[in-house]
Scaffold this motif. Structure first.
Motif: not given
Length: 105
Positions: A15-16, A19, A88, A91
């Protein structure tokens, strides 16, 4: 003058990943341009990844000496990456590093 190198493993929740690619990619591109940088490379390791688990990256950074490594850690691009990573939480995890280089011939 002793070179300074590190092999770092980073685990990134899927999900990261976007980024990570943006922030770490920025750090990687700018780190390669530092005067004391010998090498700064990253590779994803799909063979280590488990379904639904994090993406796994290995980063090799090598600088001419400890002062160059300290300068790298003080740079704006490293600070930007480091701040994002800290935000984060679990993550984006820097799992470990190897800091002792193979003895020179």
């Amino acid at each position: 003058m002793a070179r300074e190198g590190r092999l770092i493993r980073v685990e990134v929740a899927l999900t990261h990943l976007d980024g990570f690619m943006e922030y770490f990619g920025h750090n990687l591109r700018h780190s390669r341009q530092e005067p004391g940088c010998i090498q700064f490379r990253a590779a994803r390791s799909p063979s280590e990844e488990k379904e639904g688990g994090p993406a796994i990256f290995h980063v090799w950074e090598e600088f001419v000496d400890e002062a160059a490594m300290r300068s790298h850690h003080a740079s704006a691009h490293f600070q930007r990456w480091s701040a994002w990573r800290a935000e984060q939480g679990d993550a984006v995890v820097r799992v470990g590093q190897v800091t002792e280089l193979w003895p020179e011939d």
